[in-house]
Write an enzyme that holds these catalytic residues in place. Structure first.
Site, PDB file in Angstrom:
ATOM      1  N   ARG A 248       0.831  -1.219   0.000  1.00 20.58           N
ATOM      2  CA  ARG A 248       0.000   0.000   0.000  1.00 20.58           C
ATOM      3  C   ARG A 248       0.857   1.257   0.000  1.00 20.58           C
ATOM      4  O   ARG A 248       0.395   2.330  -0.408  1.00 20.58           O
ATOM      5  CB  ARG A 248      -0.927  -0.014   1.218  1.00 20.58           C
ATOM      6  CG  ARG A 248      -2.121  -0.912   1.012  1.00 20.58           C
ATOM      7  CD  ARG A 248      -2.983  -1.099   2.222  1.00 20.58           C
ATOM      8  NE  ARG A 248      -4.073  -2.011   1.891  1.00 20.58           N
ATOM      9  CZ  ARG A 248      -4.689  -2.804   2.755  1.00 20.58           C
ATOM     10  NH1 ARG A 248      -4.314  -2.800   4.034  1.00 20.58           N
ATOM     11  NH2 ARG A 248      -5.663  -3.595   2.365  1.00 20.58           N
ATOM     12  N   ARG A 273       0.766  32.215 -17.300  1.00 23.27           N
ATOM     13  CA  ARG A 273      -0.564  32.649 -17.736  1.00 23.27           C
ATOM     14  C   ARG A 273      -0.833  34.085 -17.282  1.00 23.27           C
ATOM     15  O   ARG A 273      -0.756  34.381 -16.088  1.00 23.27           O
ATOM     16  CB  ARG A 273      -1.604  31.698 -17.128  1.00 23.27           C
ATOM     17  CG  ARG A 273      -3.048  32.086 -17.362  1.00 23.27           C
ATOM     18  CD  ARG A 273      -3.461  31.849 -18.794  1.00 23.27           C
ATOM     19  NE  ARG A 273      -4.892  32.049 -18.963  1.00 23.27           N
ATOM     20  CZ  ARG A 273      -5.480  32.133 -20.149  1.00 23.27           C
ATOM     21  NH1 ARG A 273      -4.758  32.022 -21.253  1.00 23.27           N
ATOM     22  NH2 ARG A 273      -6.777  32.305 -20.235  1.00 23.27           N
ATOM     23  N   GLU A 369      -5.875  -1.571  -3.936  1.00 22.10           N
ATOM     24  CA  GLU A 369      -5.125  -2.110  -2.773  1.00 22.10           C
ATOM     25  C   GLU A 369      -5.822  -1.751  -1.463  1.00 22.10           C
ATOM     26  O   GLU A 369      -5.184  -1.464  -0.446  1.00 22.10           O
ATOM     27  CB  GLU A 369      -3.657  -1.694  -2.818  1.00 22.10           C
ATOM     28  CG  GLU A 369      -2.988  -2.362  -4.021  1.00 22.10           C
ATOM     29  CD  GLU A 369      -1.498  -2.305  -4.023  1.00 22.10           C
ATOM     30  OE1 GLU A 369      -0.893  -2.470  -2.955  1.00 22.10           O
ATOM     31  OE2 GLU A 369      -0.934  -2.119  -5.123  1.00 22.10           O
TER      32      GLU A 369
HETATM   33  N1  COS Z   1      -1.307  -9.284   8.709  1.00 26.28           N
HETATM   34  C1  COS Z   1      -1.303 -10.583   9.058  1.00 26.28           C
HETATM   35  N2  COS Z   1      -2.436 -11.251   9.408  1.00 26.28           N
HETATM   36  C2  COS Z   1      -3.594 -10.579   9.362  1.00 26.28           C
HETATM   37  C3  COS Z   1      -3.663  -9.216   8.994  1.00 26.28           C
HETATM   38  C4  COS Z   1      -2.445  -8.566   8.669  1.00 26.28           C
HETATM   39  N3  COS Z   1      -2.427  -7.276   8.320  1.00 26.28           N
HETATM   40  N4  COS Z   1      -4.945  -8.814   9.040  1.00 26.28           N
HETATM   41  C5  COS Z   1      -5.667  -9.881   9.432  1.00 26.28           C
HETATM   42  N5  COS Z   1      -4.849 -10.945   9.618  1.00 26.28           N
HETATM   43  C6  COS Z   1      -5.218 -12.304  10.084  1.00 26.28           C
HETATM   44  C7  COS Z   1      -6.001 -12.204  11.383  1.00 26.28           C
HETATM   45  O1  COS Z   1      -5.127 -12.178  12.501  1.00 26.28           O
HETATM   46  C8  COS Z   1      -6.841 -13.471  11.338  1.00 26.28           C
HETATM   47  O2  COS Z   1      -6.045 -14.592  11.703  1.00 26.28           O
HETATM   48  P1  COS Z   1      -6.383 -15.514  13.008  1.00 26.28           P
HETATM   49  O3  COS Z   1      -7.831 -15.828  12.966  1.00 26.28           O
HETATM   50  O4  COS Z   1      -5.467 -16.678  12.838  1.00 26.28           O
HETATM   51  O5  COS Z   1      -6.027 -14.626  14.143  1.00 26.28           O
HETATM   52  C9  COS Z   1      -7.140 -13.632   9.849  1.00 26.28           C
HETATM   53  O6  COS Z   1      -6.122 -12.894   9.143  1.00 26.28           O
HETATM   54  C10 COS Z   1      -8.497 -13.065   9.474  1.00 26.28           C
HETATM   55  O7  COS Z   1      -8.508 -11.734   9.895  1.00 26.28           O
HETATM   56  P2  COS Z   1      -9.841 -10.880  10.023  1.00 26.28           P
HETATM   57  O8  COS Z   1     -10.868 -11.676  10.778  1.00 26.28           O
HETATM   58  O9  COS Z   1      -9.466  -9.558  10.527  1.00 26.28           O
HETATM   59  O10 COS Z   1     -10.320 -10.821   8.505  1.00 26.28           O
HETATM   60  P3  COS Z   1     -11.408  -9.950   7.840  1.00 26.28           P
HETATM   61  O11 COS Z   1     -12.075 -10.739   6.797  1.00 26.28           O
HETATM   62  O12 COS Z   1     -12.260  -9.282   8.875  1.00 26.28           O
HETATM   63  O13 COS Z   1     -10.468  -8.872   7.082  1.00 26.28           O
HETATM   64  C11 COS Z   1      -9.942  -6.669   6.268  1.00 26.28           C
HETATM   65  C12 COS Z   1     -10.634  -7.591   7.258  1.00 26.28           C
HETATM   66  C13 COS Z   1     -10.907  -5.593   5.921  1.00 26.28           C
HETATM   67  C14 COS Z   1      -8.715  -6.091   6.949  1.00 26.28           C
HETATM   68  C15 COS Z   1      -9.473  -7.373   4.981  1.00 26.28           C
HETATM   69  O14 COS Z   1     -10.557  -8.049   4.398  1.00 26.28           O
HETATM   70  C16 COS Z   1      -8.914  -6.394   3.972  1.00 26.28           C
HETATM   71  O15 COS Z   1      -7.789  -5.930   4.090  1.00 26.28           O
HETATM   72  N6  COS Z   1      -9.695  -6.068   2.903  1.00 26.28           N
HETATM   73  C17 COS Z   1      -9.221  -5.241   1.812  1.00 26.28           C
HETATM   74  C18 COS Z   1      -8.596  -6.099   0.782  1.00 26.28           C
HETATM   75  C19 COS Z   1      -7.924  -5.300  -0.279  1.00 26.28           C
HETATM   76  O16 COS Z   1      -7.080  -4.468  -0.006  1.00 26.28           O
HETATM   77  N7  COS Z   1      -8.291  -5.553  -1.531  1.00 26.28           N
HETATM   78  C20 COS Z   1      -7.727  -4.863  -2.608  1.00 26.28           C
HETATM   79  C21 COS Z   1      -7.413  -5.784  -3.688  1.00 26.28           C
HETATM   80  S1  COS Z   1      -5.842  -6.429  -3.644  1.00 26.28           S
HETATM   81  S2  COS Z   1      -4.885  -5.293  -4.909  1.00 26.28           S
END
Ligand code: COS
Length: 384
Positions: A248, A273, A369
């Site tokens: 990001r 200008r 992202e």
């Molecule tokens: N680094 C490492 N692990 C992470 C993390 C991070 N930054 N964020 C979450 N996790 C882990 C959590 O700890 C959890 O693991 P455990 O259950 O083993 O503890 C697991 O991943 C799931 O996390 P969480 O429950 O928070 O997942 P969500 O589905 O709620 O995710 C967000 C939330 C919004 C943060 C995520 O879906 C996200 O980043 N979305 C945006 C995606 C994006 O940027 N898309 C763009 C396209 S890619 S170019």
């Protein structure tokens, strides 16, 4: 937290390399920007130029053939290139995004197989996480992979993939354990572009970053060896999240470059200008706009550099800082480019000048992202 954690320094070598990149970007990249935008043409020549100048080696460690100069230097380069052309900056950004999963979590064998050939620019990577119905919520993806002996068989599709059709390989995320629950049971794989069953679908017609192809990918019984698994089976969601925590900053740097580029153009235009018998930069209405634009860029740069330094130090708060930098830099890019168009007036609205392109290119930085709404969510979670 120690006081030192809040400080960054920019070594003289970084400043010197930034100067070199600035010159290359202004002399070689800026003159191509309008044409590749108009034609929606991927600039293979500019990619070769970045490779020849060792710029594509910036995301990589020395042991993998890269410059080993870290995240701050990389994103100083992204900013300079984006000042000239945001689409060309994306070539460097995806060189990082598409290889970070391997760099952070891949086996030694995977790193040796893929990273050096990306560092020289021979190969282009891509990052394939999003799907048509899983963008902000990648944990809801439906592309899946099943194990057959020593192979994995992938089925499904991906959407909004930068470098679609250009990449030599894709870091692909697929569900491997349906019972594991939302955002769990996902695995990351390397899929080489020539694997049978893999194909690139339609490319999007876009508002901005038009010289970078964005498209869909299809996987029909695509077989990859177990050696192509990145990291641990069923732990791929963390591979994706830890990648985005770092990549990001590329978006932040791209946005900052667009904002600074637009500010520089608007300031130069305002000097030339003349209306009512004088340069328009003698009017306070214009001076104040330019002052605010310059201030926003400077503030965005401080936050970006600090976030980069935190990534380089593996600071525990790096994810929060990269989300803040991405949010602030991209909102700055949008606001500043709208003002740049306003300063140029009618000339800002036509393709003869670059600021309308910059305004169109800025928009995606608030979206990809992770939308800025997702960045706010990531930041807010650290304060709960
Ligand atoms: N680094 C490492 N692990 C992470 C993390 C991070 N930054 N964020 C979450 N996790 C882990 C959590 O700890 C959890 O693991 P455990 O259950 O083993 O503890 C697991 O991943 C799931 O996390 P969480 O429950 O928070 O997942 P969500 O589905 O709620 O995710 C967000 C939330 C919004 C943060 C995520 O879906 C996200 O980043 N979305 C945006 C995606 C994006 O940027 N898309 C763009 C396209 S890619 S170019």
């Amino acid at each position: 937290m120690s006081v030192l954690a809040d400080i960054y320094t920019v070594p003289q070598e970084h400043l010197d390399f930034r100067e070199t990149i600035r010159q290359i970007a202004q002399e070689r990249i800026a003159p191509r920007a309008a044409e590749i935008d108009e034609r929606a043409e991927y600039p293979h020549d500019l990619r070769r130029l970045l490779a020849e100048q060792d710029i594509l080696g910036l995301p990589f460690e020395e042991q993998h053939g890269g410059t080993g100069t870290g995240t701050l230097m990389l994103n100083m380069a992204v900013e300079e290139i984006a000042k000239a052309d945001a689409s060309t900056a994306l070539i460097l950004m995806v060189q990082e995004l598409g290889t970070l999963p391997i760099k952070l979590h891949g086996s030694e064998e995977l790193r040796a197989r893929f990273l050096p050939r990306c560092a020289t620019g021979e190969w282009s990577p891509a990052f394939a996480l999003s799907e048509a119905e899983a963008g902000s919520d990648p944990g809801g993806m439906i592309t899946h992979a099943r194990q057959e002996g020593d192979e994995w068989v992938i089925n499904g599709s991906k959407a909004w993939i930068s470098n679609a059709g250009i990449a030599d390989f894709y870091c692909v995320f697929a569900v491997t354990d349906r019972e594991a629950g939302h955002s769990h049971g996902i695995t990351a794989f390397v899929v080489e572009a020539e694997r049978p069953g893999f194909s690139v679908g339609k490319l999007e017609h876009k508002l901005g970053i038009r010289a970078s192809p964005t498209g869909t990918l299809a996987f029909e019984d695509v077989r990859v060896p177990a050696a192509n698994v990145i990291g641990t089976v069923n732990e791929g969601f963390k591979v994706a999240m830890s990648t985005l925590d770092r990549s990001r900053l590329g978006v932040a740097a791209q946005a900052l470059g667009i904002a600074q580029g637009a500010t520089d153009h608007a300031a130069a235009y305002a000097r030339e200008r003349r209306q009512f018998g004088r340069s328009i930069n003698e009017f306070q209405a214009i001076q104040f706009k330019l002052a605010d634009m310059e201030t926003s860029c400077a503030a965005a740069r401080e936050l970006l550099y600090q976030a980069c330094a935190r990534v380089d130090r593996e600071d525990p708060e790096l994810g929060k800082y990269s989300a803040m930098a991405k949010l602030f830099c991209s909102d700055t890019a949008m606001a500043v480019t709208v003002e740049a168009v306003q300063i140029l007036g009618g000339y800002g609205f036509v393709k003869e000048y670059p600021v309308e392109r910059m305004m169109r290119d800025a928009k995606i930085t608030q979206i990809y992202e992770g939308t800025n709404e997702i960045q706010r969510l990531v930041i807010a979670r650290t304060r709960r």
